[in-house]
Design an enzyme around this catalytic site. Sequence first.
Site, PDB file in Angstrom:
ATOM      1  N   GLU A  14       0.857  -1.181   0.000  1.00  0.00           N
ATOM      2  CA  GLU A  14       0.000   0.000   0.000  1.00  0.00           C
ATOM      3  C   GLU A  14       0.900   1.239   0.000  1.00  0.00           C
ATOM      4  OE1 GLU A  14      -3.371  -0.265   2.503  1.00  0.00           O
ATOM      5  OE2 GLU A  14      -4.262   1.499   1.584  1.00  0.00           O
TER       6      GLU A  14
ATOM      7  N   GLU B 147      -1.720   0.376  13.387  1.00  0.00           N
ATOM      8  CA  GLU B 147      -2.822   0.874  12.553  1.00  0.00           C
ATOM      9  C   GLU B 147      -4.152   0.810  13.292  1.00  0.00           C
ATOM     10  OE1 GLU B 147      -3.395  -1.463   8.997  1.00  0.00           O
ATOM     11  OE2 GLU B 147      -4.638   0.092   8.094  1.00  0.00           O
TER      12      GLU B 147
HETATM   13  C1  BGC Z   1      -4.927   2.949   5.061  1.00  0.00           C
HETATM   14  C2  BGC Z   1      -5.373   4.009   6.025  1.00  0.00           C
HETATM   15  C3  BGC Z   1      -6.358   4.873   5.315  1.00  0.00           C
HETATM   16  C4  BGC Z   1      -7.530   3.979   5.057  1.00  0.00           C
HETATM   17  C5  BGC Z   1      -8.742   4.631   4.537  1.00  0.00           C
HETATM   18  C6  BGC Z   1      -6.091   2.116   4.743  1.00  0.00           C
HETATM   19  O1  BGC Z   1      -5.827   1.070   3.913  1.00  0.00           O
HETATM   20  O2  BGC Z   1      -3.862   2.210   5.554  1.00  0.00           O
HETATM   21  O3  BGC Z   1      -4.492   4.489   6.877  1.00  0.00           O
HETATM   22  O4  BGC Z   1      -6.600   6.111   5.850  1.00  0.00           O
HETATM   23  O5  BGC Z   1      -7.159   2.879   4.277  1.00  0.00           O
HETATM   24  O6  BGC Z   1      -9.548   3.793   3.821  1.00  0.00           O
END
Ligand code: BGC
Length: 870
Positions: A446, A706
Amino acid sequence: MTRSPLPSDGPVPAIPPPPTGHLAGLTCGLADPVGVDEPSPRLSWPALLDRPSLVSVRSAVGEVWRQEVPEGANHVDVPADVLALLTAYTWTVGEQISGTFTTGLRADGAWDAPWLVGDPTAAVSLRCTFTPGDAAEVWLAVTALGVYRVLLNGHRLGDEELAPGWTDYTVRVRYRLFDLTQLLLPGANELEIWLAPGWYAGHVAASGPARYGDRPLASAQIRTDGNPLPLDWTLHPLGRPRADLVMGETIDALETRDTDSRPAARDTHEQPAVPETRVVGGLVVEADPAPPVRVIGVVRPVRVTEPVPGVQVLDLGRNVVGRLRLRVTGPAHLVVRHGEELTAAGRLYTDNLRTAEQRDEFHVGPGDHVVEPAFTVHGFRYAEITGWPGALQPSDAEAVLLSSALEVTGELTADDPAVRQLIANITASAEGNLVSIPTDCPQRDERAGWTADISVFGSTLSFLRHSQAFLSGWVTTLIDGQRGDGAVPHVAPVLPEYGYDSPVWSDALVEVPWLLWRRYGDDRTLRRAYDPMRRWVDYCLAGAPDGIRQGRALGDWLAPGTVETPKSLIATGALARSLRLVAQAADVLGEPHAEEYGEAAARVVEAFRKAFMDGHRLRVETQTGYAVALAWDLVPLSDRDAVAGALAGLVVADGHRLMTGFVGTPLLLPVLSDTGHHDLACRIFNQEGYPSWRYQLRAGATTLWERWDSWHHRNGLQTPSMNSFNHYAYGCVGDWLFRHVAGIGDDPRGVSGGFTELLLRPGPVPLMRSASARYASAAGVVESGWRAEPDGLQFTFTVPVGVSARAIMPVGGTWDGMTVNGGFLMGFGEDLPVTRLPDGSCSLHLPPGRWSFTAPAAAATPLLAPWDDL
Ligand code: BGC
């Protein structure tokens, strides 16, 4: 997986040493930049002038400009017409502070050097030989659609990593400038570019390789006394057949002993370099306005284990971002995989990386080698190595940490080791997620520039690090991704598949420029963003004819608990907030739209109250809902206390546990502290059970997670499809620690930018005995802190020259016996007028200087006593 609990009073791992550099004088937010394309560079210095002073700018031929700047200034803009291209300047302010800068090519759209084609998967070497003759000045400007290193006569130029960083390559790319004049050999010289796929042609996020193009491209120009020199390039293998940011790198070091030198025997494979014939048209090629990615430190492994014969696992003792440097005696074929966690069997856990391989391979011949990848970056604490000849020792390896090298500006400490560990974790997550752009996470497939993440973390970051040039550069990238209809992407550089248009996420286009104005007085980024900001709020208003913005996908992302905050509540609240900020920005910039957006905000606030409030309660009661309503001033002033009381009741009912996600978490503790419920904010902060910051710390976290339950004592690891152990978003609590615990903040009632109106409001925390912070603000060094001593509670402050400061000390009405700098406060009379606030706090305007107050011991008792029900 294994977790080691944090010892309650053991030593806390040291915060890594700050990147080197200085803030003596900054040009466009950078120390001594080489390559400035801004036509009218802004020179700034780290404090407000205490008298009018002369600023002088000189080139080699003498002074080119001078101007007297008034008392109280901390910057001046050099007029565009006095500067020449490709020229080095020095500057002074009142002969005390000086900096240097070198103007660039100002190549906006007019970059005319050829683009040379690299390989879709390998790193290659592009070389040319040139003879500069007797030129007095020789400049090199270089860039790539890919990532590159550049070498002159076999020596690397500069120390930038992963240059030129990630921008929206459909719109712009950034070049670096080098002054070669003093580095050249007489006669022929060799220039070499190592080129790898990078973000341009390699894997980006989860969408596979070749995101922008199927092969990377590099481009360089040499100017001798201003004239372009024709260059004839050849292409060579580099012994790095695989070089991908996300997947990893392979090095064939059979014929070389040092990772930084090139394999000479491969010269036989030389072929002419191929220029790109498709037009790289319309691409803006500009000098990089942001600090480069650099190696910011090294971490040595703490142990090696061998869970199965032949598989050895290095543990760095903390989660990092970078890559491994190995000292190995060949011959050997090493496979090194990187991950953040271990399985119960002590093997590398990689499920949460999704498709990111994070795998490096090294083929080394006989003899001693030092091997290190150059074109990949991993998020990891553990590395699993196979093929190591014999027993791997911790001293055979070190992790090399990569980050955009931002200057350290803030420090916060407390007597509580968990607070120090938390600050260390926030810092580590910040560094690991600032690799060219602000990312969500550094490990899985990501690693994108998620907007809400930096929006909620930006204020904390800007205490810890000088973020102005970095974030300003990223705002440009965000604007580049804005859609024609005004919708703002969720990630920048834009990846359309991640979407557009979510409240809070897309509102980063308003929040981040506003932060830069408030923190640094950066009206230039605000001006650049102003029309895009208007287009964004106009777009939102068009979708909210009755003032209510319908909820979009993301809501209070990753909030625990069972009651969901209505997405339309968040969307409508965020619209009101952004409209007000646009109105304020109009005032700052002297634009005529303040009234228009102010009125639109009032209509949205009215609709918010009607739709979501019932008296002083929310129709759907959640911590995030209340935090939004209070933090964004959506409730009438007369109801504020009652609404805050409702939030307080909810917090108590929730067992003093936060129930907030990405939207509510940055707001909850500040709102409680601001509305007379600092004790409840402290209880949430001191919570050790799930969900809380201390829960992560007790589980041995060394970076921010996270999710509150990235690991849970009953459930183990969260779903691997989305579980990062290095996400800075919840590090937003750092802002509360600076403002509401140590006590450094800009006054929310203030209207000016640049941290010139302070609110110093230390907030003692039960179970702690001291906390203090230091912040090298744009207006000078600010300090604030408190300490519980046997004979009283001490508050200390430093207020810089020219700055106005309001200090509020929570002394519970005991202020009659207070002393200041050794004398009785009362004795200062009209020299230091004091106001008693309704809650017994002592409030006063502090003139510049260092101040030490002591309140009688009785003041500390109610503030620091443990809670009865603990
Ligand atoms: C990210 C986040 C992001 C979120 C919003 C995730 O996959 O890691 O930090 O803000 O998606 O959909």
